[in-house]
Structures are given as C-alpha cells and as structure tokens.
Design a protein around this motif. Structure first.
Motif, mmCIF file in Angstrom:
data_model
loop_
_atom_site.group_PDB
_atom_site.id
_atom_site.type_symbol
_atom_site.label_atom_id
_atom_site.label_comp_id
_atom_site.label_asym_id
_atom_site.label_seq_id
_atom_site.Cartn_x
_atom_site.Cartn_y
_atom_site.Cartn_z
ATOM 1 N N SER A 169 39.059 -62.447 64.287
ATOM 2 C CA SER A 169 37.679 -62.926 64.382
ATOM 3 C C SER A 169 37.545 -64.154 63.495
ATOM 4 C CB SER A 169 36.705 -61.847 63.896
ATOM 5 O OG SER A 169 35.410 -62.394 63.700
ATOM 6 N N PRO A 170 36.814 -65.176 63.951
ATOM 7 C CA PRO A 170 36.601 -66.350 63.095
ATOM 8 C C PRO A 170 35.833 -66.009 61.815
ATOM 9 C CG PRO A 170 35.440 -66.587 65.200
ATOM 10 C CD PRO A 170 36.223 -65.324 65.267
ATOM 11 N N LEU A 171 35.115 -64.891 61.819
ATOM 12 C CA LEU A 171 34.383 -64.480 60.621
ATOM 13 C C LEU A 171 35.311 -63.941 59.532
ATOM 14 C CD1 LEU A 171 31.359 -62.659 62.278
ATOM 15 C CD2 LEU A 171 31.414 -64.957 61.293
ATOM 16 N N ALA A 172 36.524 -63.549 59.917
ATOM 17 C CA ALA A 172 37.489 -62.975 58.972
ATOM 18 C C ALA A 172 38.854 -63.600 59.221
ATOM 19 C CB ALA A 172 37.537 -61.461 59.135
ATOM 20 N N PRO A 173 39.055 -64.828 58.739
ATOM 21 C CA PRO A 173 40.325 -65.510 58.993
ATOM 22 C C PRO A 173 41.521 -64.694 58.514
ATOM 23 C CG PRO A 173 38.732 -67.002 57.999
ATOM 24 C CD PRO A 173 38.143 -65.626 57.936
ATOM 25 N N ALA A 187 40.560 -48.570 65.715
ATOM 26 C CA ALA A 187 40.730 -49.858 65.038
ATOM 27 C C ALA A 187 40.829 -49.613 63.544
ATOM 28 C CB ALA A 187 39.553 -50.777 65.342
ATOM 29 N N TYR A 188 41.855 -50.181 62.939
ATOM 30 C CA TYR A 188 42.078 -50.092 61.499
ATOM 31 C C TYR A 188 41.786 -51.464 60.910
ATOM 32 C CZ TYR A 188 44.394 -45.782 62.794
ATOM 33 O OH TYR A 188 44.665 -44.534 63.306
ATOM 34 N N ILE A 189 40.784 -51.534 60.043
ATOM 35 C CA ILE A 189 40.347 -52.807 59.476
ATOM 36 C C ILE A 189 40.779 -52.856 58.014
ATOM 37 C CG2 ILE A 189 38.360 -54.261 58.959
ATOM 38 C CD1 ILE A 189 36.942 -52.732 61.325
ATOM 39 N N SER A 190 41.567 -53.881 57.693
ATOM 40 C CA SER A 190 42.049 -54.068 56.320
ATOM 41 C C SER A 190 40.894 -54.319 55.368
ATOM 42 C CB SER A 190 43.003 -55.261 56.254
ATOM 43 O OG SER A 190 44.188 -55.002 56.943
ATOM 44 N N GLY A 191 41.161 -54.161 54.096
ATOM 45 C CA GLY A 191 40.163 -54.435 53.079
ATOM 46 C C GLY A 191 39.668 -55.866 53.155
ATOM 47 N N MET A 192 38.372 -56.023 53.310
ATOM 48 C CA MET A 192 37.731 -57.332 53.384
ATOM 49 C C MET A 192 37.023 -57.601 52.062
ATOM 50 S SD MET A 192 38.086 -58.666 56.519
ATOM 51 C CE MET A 192 39.768 -58.093 56.492
ATOM 52 N N THR A 193 37.091 -58.848 51.620
ATOM 53 C CA THR A 193 36.383 -59.263 50.409
ATOM 54 C C THR A 193 35.458 -60.418 50.751
ATOM 55 O OG1 THR A 193 38.036 -60.892 49.741
ATOM 56 C CG2 THR A 193 38.377 -58.613 48.986
ATOM 57 N N ALA A 194 34.766 -60.910 49.748
ATOM 58 C CA ALA A 194 33.802 -61.995 49.945
ATOM 59 C C ALA A 194 34.445 -63.371 49.818
ATOM 60 C CB ALA A 194 32.659 -61.853 48.940
ATOM 61 N N ARG A 195 35.734 -63.456 50.069
ATOM 62 C CA ARG A 195 36.356 -64.784 50.086
ATOM 63 C C ARG A 195 35.761 -65.556 51.246
ATOM 64 N NH1 ARG A 195 41.985 -65.234 47.650
ATOM 65 N NH2 ARG A 195 42.240 -63.304 46.490
ATOM 66 N N SER A 196 35.527 -66.807 51.026
ATOM 67 C CA SER A 196 34.915 -67.673 52.030
ATOM 68 C C SER A 196 35.811 -67.805 53.255
ATOM 69 C CB SER A 196 34.662 -69.051 51.422
ATOM 70 O OG SER A 196 34.393 -69.997 52.403
ATOM 71 N N ALA A 197 35.196 -67.837 54.437
ATOM 72 C CA ALA A 197 35.953 -68.034 55.674
ATOM 73 C C ALA A 197 36.549 -69.439 55.720
ATOM 74 C CB ALA A 197 35.060 -67.792 56.884
ATOM 75 N N ALA A 198 35.880 -70.403 55.103
ATOM 76 C CA ALA A 198 36.351 -71.783 55.128
ATOM 77 C C ALA A 198 37.418 -72.064 54.072
ATOM 78 C CB ALA A 198 35.172 -72.734 54.932
ATOM 79 N N ASN A 199 37.347 -71.361 52.936
ATOM 80 C CA ASN A 199 38.272 -71.604 51.825
ATOM 81 C C ASN A 199 38.546 -70.277 51.124
ATOM 82 O OD1 ASN A 199 39.601 -72.287 49.483
ATOM 83 N ND2 ASN A 199 38.042 -73.718 48.758
ATOM 84 N N SER A 258 32.204 -66.089 47.920
ATOM 85 C CA SER A 258 30.790 -66.259 48.244
ATOM 86 C C SER A 258 30.005 -65.057 47.732
ATOM 87 C CB SER A 258 30.610 -66.381 49.756
ATOM 88 O OG SER A 258 31.301 -67.503 50.243
ATOM 89 N N GLY A 259 28.869 -65.302 47.145
ATOM 90 C CA GLY A 259 28.004 -64.230 46.670
ATOM 91 C C GLY A 259 28.149 -63.996 45.180
ATOM 92 N N ASP A 260 27.002 -63.974 44.507
ATOM 93 C CA ASP A 260 26.993 -63.809 43.052
ATOM 94 C C ASP A 260 26.803 -62.375 42.601
ATOM 95 O OD1 ASP A 260 27.295 -66.563 42.670
ATOM 96 O OD2 ASP A 260 25.130 -66.899 42.770
ATOM 97 N N ASN A 261 26.577 -61.465 43.547
ATOM 98 C CA ASN A 261 26.363 -60.068 43.166
ATOM 99 C C ASN A 261 26.864 -59.151 44.283
ATOM 100 O OD1 ASN A 261 24.184 -59.724 45.137
ATOM 101 N ND2 ASN A 261 22.935 -60.950 43.743
ATOM 102 N N GLU A 262 26.806 -57.865 44.040
ATOM 103 C CA GLU A 262 27.328 -56.899 45.001
ATOM 104 C C GLU A 262 26.572 -56.927 46.327
ATOM 105 O OE1 GLU A 262 27.117 -56.499 41.793
ATOM 106 O OE2 GLU A 262 28.902 -55.439 41.082
ATOM 107 N N LEU A 281 28.218 -60.116 53.230
ATOM 108 C CA LEU A 281 29.271 -60.949 53.807
ATOM 109 C C LEU A 281 30.418 -60.088 54.337
ATOM 110 C CD1 LEU A 281 30.539 -63.740 54.359
ATOM 111 C CD2 LEU A 281 31.491 -63.630 52.065
ATOM 112 N N VAL A 282 30.820 -59.097 53.551
ATOM 113 C CA VAL A 282 31.939 -58.232 53.955
ATOM 114 C C VAL A 282 31.573 -57.407 55.185
ATOM 115 C CG1 VAL A 282 33.385 -56.294 53.239
ATOM 116 C CG2 VAL A 282 32.988 -58.202 51.669
#
Length: 134
Positions: free
Chosen positions: A8-12, A29-41, A46-50, A56-57
């Motif tokens: 998905s483009p939302l989760a490079p 479907a098994y989805i790996s651990g996602m974090t708030a790392r930016s899709a662009a970089n 991204s995000g200053d709090n939980e 985002l996650v």
C-alpha cells in the motif's frame, strides 16, 4: 501453502529482503509492526504523541488490509508495543476512530524502546479476510 505479498502506498515497503509489510496466506493477512515513520521519508517520524502516532499507524494498517481485500472489521488481533504505557488512553482514543462493534483481540506490551527514540508505539495485526464469523 502459498502466500501473496500486499503493498500500500500508505505503508511503503522496507528495503528489499528486510521483511514484508503484509503477507496473505489463504484468507489470513499478517501485518508487520507499523510505526509512525513518514511514508515520504522513513527517517522522519510523524506525530508528537501517542494519539497522533496511533492515528497514522492505524491508517497504514487500514491501507494494507484494504489492499489485501478486507476492511478494518476483518482485523481479529492487534499487538501494540508502547514505550509509555501511561499514555495508553491516547491509543484507545485513536483506535475508536478506526474500529467499532466487536473490537479485535488485543495485547498491549510496554517495551524499553523502539527503532527511534521519538517512536512511541508499534502495532501489528492479523486479519481474517471476509469477516470474523466462522
């Protein structure tokens, strides 16, 4: 059993050979651990709090499960790793924006740290595509 990789483009995807963000085996479907790392970089968080990071996650997870042919209501299990468990209410607030009705089974685990100091949570999931009913 064969499986298919879902993107998905939302989760490079990470660098080739590291891991897959989502694999589908049969109708699971098994989805790996996602974090708030930016899709662009990936170096930018991204995000200053939980709450902001959880939104985002969960959006990344939704993008992956939809690309796999499912919906958020197909997610049956979440595992949430947090660095500051005292702020879990912010995660629950975000979760309520993405789930309703029967919430997925869930584990919440406090860890000392994640990949970067400004990443406060990581969420992985399992979805039964086609609905939760047997």
């Amino acid at each position: 059993m064969s499986f298919r990789r879902v993107t998905s483009p939302l989760a490079p995807e990470p660098a080739p050979g590291m891991w897959s963000n989502c694999l589908v085996a049969g109708n699971v479907a098994y989805i790996s651990g996602m974090t708030a790392r930016s899709a662009a970089n990936a170096e930018q968080v991204s995000g200053d709090n939980e709450y902001e990071q959880a939104r985002l996650v969960f959006g990344k997870i939704r993008g992956l499960v939809e690309a796999a042919g499912g919906t958020m209501s197909d997610i049956v299990k979440l595992t949430i790793f947090v660095t500051r468990i005292a702020n879990r209410d912010q995660i629950w607030k975000a979760r309520q924006e993405f789930f309703s009705g029967d919430f997925p089974a869930c584990s919440l685990v406090e860890v000392r740290s994640l990949a970067k100091p400004d990443i406060y949570l990581e969420i992985e999931g399992v979805a039964h595509l086609g609905g939760k009913s047997a």
